[in-house]
Design an enzyme around this catalytic site. Structure first.
Site, PDB file in Angstrom:
ATOM      1  N   LYS A  80     -19.387 109.151  28.107  1.00  0.00           N
ATOM      2  CA  LYS A  80     -18.323 110.020  27.594  1.00  0.00           C
ATOM      3  C   LYS A  80     -18.947 111.077  26.692  1.00  0.00           C
ATOM      4  CE  LYS A  80     -13.852 109.729  25.154  1.00  0.00           C
ATOM      5  NZ  LYS A  80     -12.901 108.834  24.460  1.00  0.00           N
TER       6      LYS A  80
ATOM      7  N   SER B  99      -8.112 108.999  26.156  1.00  0.00           N
ATOM      8  CA  SER B  99      -8.963 110.168  26.223  1.00  0.00           C
ATOM      9  C   SER B  99     -10.193 109.992  27.127  1.00  0.00           C
ATOM     10  CB  SER B  99      -9.402 110.564  24.809  1.00  0.00           C
ATOM     11  OG  SER B  99     -10.231 109.570  24.248  1.00  0.00           O
TER      12      SER B  99
ATOM     13  N   SER C 257      -7.794 104.642  24.171  1.00  0.00           N
ATOM     14  CA  SER C 257      -8.500 105.623  25.007  1.00  0.00           C
ATOM     15  C   SER C 257      -9.485 105.053  26.034  1.00  0.00           C
ATOM     16  CB  SER C 257      -9.249 106.624  24.120  1.00  0.00           C
ATOM     17  OG  SER C 257      -8.367 107.563  23.597  1.00  0.00           O
TER      18      SER C 257
END
Lengths: 479, 96
Positions: free
Chosen positions: A79, A154, A178
């Site tokens: 990420k 997210s 997330s």
């Protein structure tokens, strides 16, 4: 070699060990798969084939020389807010569009030590603020099960990559859901470890009392393998606890017999999509049929969780993101007229709408005259939420709940109404507030073909327990 | 009702220059959100201790030993503007 879409981390490690394929072959297959699919999915912000294959070649040489490090040669997608030395780290923000990481985050250093290949930077909501990955400054990631739908967020890029055949495994971060919610929307496994289990050093901070890093994988076993590498005390992160890291994979045994599963009544209320509730209750029923005992529990302060979360998280975000001032790194406005202007213009141009909204809300709840009314009260309410979970775990081993009240929704459908988007986090934020661990894994799908996730929650540092439960459920599903 | 968040004022505190359209948009949205979060006022929080961290732990201190710092060149390369050895900033003293 098996298709990247179905190849697991365990399978990749096994194939490499048995010399069924080399790391270069494996990573070439990954690059090809990303080339083929990412035009549609847009899961990656950056993927450099040359860089990936160079790491792969090095790991093949190491293996030939007798190295058998635990993740040697396997690509892991990262990420885009986790710093890997020398790589870009934009946090999906204009603010850090040109930023290159100066050092390895502890989790990156651990992956490096274990021999993993850094496979690319996955898309996300800007600074991890969002639940759909629509807040990325750069691109919209699509759900692999329906390209018109969001992947969740997210960590939407990591989830879409894993579920869409563009990654073997990935890292995500979870501040209010997330990791778990995008895993649920995309149909993969996502685990949020307990607060203090995994170091956040080098992971761009959103809300420091809630943030955790965790694995996003195709199977529970893969989550167990990856978590073992990530977890542990870190002298660079004073919030990590010095608690022994178990061999999670070795403990993936046993079935449902004797297990006490709690059903919190506040998580099974009107307002959820009936297809989600049905899939989750069917999963619970199958656990009962397999010998688990189902007990009713209550988490009475659940209805306050969203309010508490959005006070605490935005307050912490407003402090954490104060570092973006246009001076030492990040975006700087052209020809500011004053010091105030340098800060205010650079921040206005560098941050996207949702980040601005949260910083302003966070600034408000911390501002003079309002601190006690909001932040102080929210910290006390957090204690009540935490105590709810402590009491619940006196009656059961794990809790089973939905991950999100809805399956993945259409791109653009919720992004105009921030409060509506926030309310979708109701089933995930309590775990972050309570500091406990949770895992999301697929338990069915809607008639429209969208995945539904089952959330299994365990007490703080109860990762072994939820992994075992999830593994037993996954085996039942597969059978 | 909301204790009237003043978005224009708070954005100044937050050092974010909003456009008029953004100020108007956020004013409405944040009033709704502030109204919502005020539901915590429905809780009796007397004698409840605040939770400040995700896990109960005490401060710990690292040993005070010399270790390498970040590479100066790499740090300066991330700056919006630099000289050979320093961050370069626009002139901030206003003309008399």
């Amino acid at each position: 070699m098996e298709d990247i879409a179905t190849l697991t981390l365990a399978g990749a490690l096994d194939g490499l060990k048995k010399k069924e394929f080399s790391s270069v072959e494996l990573n070439q297959a990954l690059v090809d798969s990303i080339d083929k699919k990412d035009g549609d999915l847009k899961a990656y912000l950056k993927m450099d084939p040359e860089y990936i294959l160079k790491q792969a070649a090095e790991s093949d040489q190491k293996r030939a020389a007798g190295d058998d490090s635990s993740l040697l040669g396997v690509p892991i997608a990262i990420k885009d807010l986790i710093n890997v030395k020398g790589e870009s780290c934009s946090c999906a923000s204009r603010q850090l569009e040109k930023y290159n990481a100066l050092y390895d985050a502890t989790v990156a250093a651990k992956l490096r030590y274990a021999g993993a290949v850094f496979a690319g930077r996955t898309n996300m909501d800007e600074f991890a603020m969002g639940s759909s990955t629509e807040n990325s400054a750069f691109q919209i990631t699509r759900n692999p099960h329906n390209l018109e739908c969001v992947p969740g967020g997210s960590s939407g890029g990591s989830a879409a990559a894993v579920a869409g055949g563009e990654a073997i495994a990935a890292l995500g971060t979870d501040t209010g859901g997330s990791i778990r919610q995008p895993a649920s929307f995309c149909g993969c496994v996502g685990m949020k470890p307990s607060y203090g289990r995994v170091s956040r050093y080098g992971v761009t901070a959103y809300a420091s009392s809630l943030d955790q890093v965790g694995p996003m994988t195709k199977t529970v076993e893969d989550a167990a393998i990856l978590l073992k590498e990530l977890a542990g005390f870190d002298p660079h992160d004073g919030t990590t606890l010095d608690v022994k890291v178990p061999d999670y994979q070795a403990h993936l045994t046993g079935g449902m017999k004797g297990l006490k599963i709690g059903l919190p009544k506040e998580f099974y209320v009107d307002g959820s999509d009936p297809e989600v509730s049905q899939a989750v209750l069917k999963a619970v029923e199958s656990c009962r049929a397999a010998g688990a005992e189902i007990v009713d529990v209550s988490l009475p302060h659940t209805e306050y969780a969203i309010a508490v979360y959005y006070i605490l998280a935005t307050a912490e975000a407003s402090a954490n993101l104060a570092r973006f001032d246009g001076v030492r790194f990040g975006h700087r406005a052209e020809s500011p007229k004053s010091v105030f202007d340098l800060y205010a213009q650079s921040r206005a141009e560098g941050f996207g709408t949702e980040v601005k909204r949260r910083i302003i809300l966070g600034t408000y709840v911390l501002s003079s005259g309002y601190y006690d009314a909001y932040y102080g009260k929210a910290q006390k309410a957090r204690t009540l939420i935490r105590e709810d979970y402590t009491k619940a775990f006196e009656k059961c081993d794990v809790l089973m709940t939905p991950v999100s009240p809805t399956p993945a929704y259409k791109i653009g459908e919720a992004s105009q109404d921030p409060l509506k988007m926030y309310l979708g986090d109701i089933f995930t934020v309590p775990a972050n507030l309570a500091g406990i661990c949770g895992i999301s894994l697929p338990c069915g799908s809607t008639r429209g073909g969208l995945p539904v996730g089952l959330q299994i929650l365990g007490p703080a540092f109860g990762e072994e327990r939820i992994l075992k439960t999830a593994y037993a459920f996954e085996q039942m599903q597969g059978a | 009702m909301s204790q009237s968040i003043d978005v224009a004022y708070v954005s100044e505190l937050a050092r974010i220059a909003l456009t008029d359209d953004e100020t108007k948009l956020f004013q409405g949205q944040l009033e709704t959100i502030v109204d919502y979060v005020e539901k915590i006022n429905g809780l009796d929080l007397d004698n409840i201790k605040p939770t400040m961290h995700g896990q109960v732990s005490t401060n710990f201190f690292r040993d005070d030993v010399v270790s390498p710092s970040l590479d100066r060149e790499a740090v300066l390369d991330n700056a919006p503007a630099r000289t050979d050895s320093e961050f370069k900033l626009p002139k901030i003293v206003e003309d008399a």
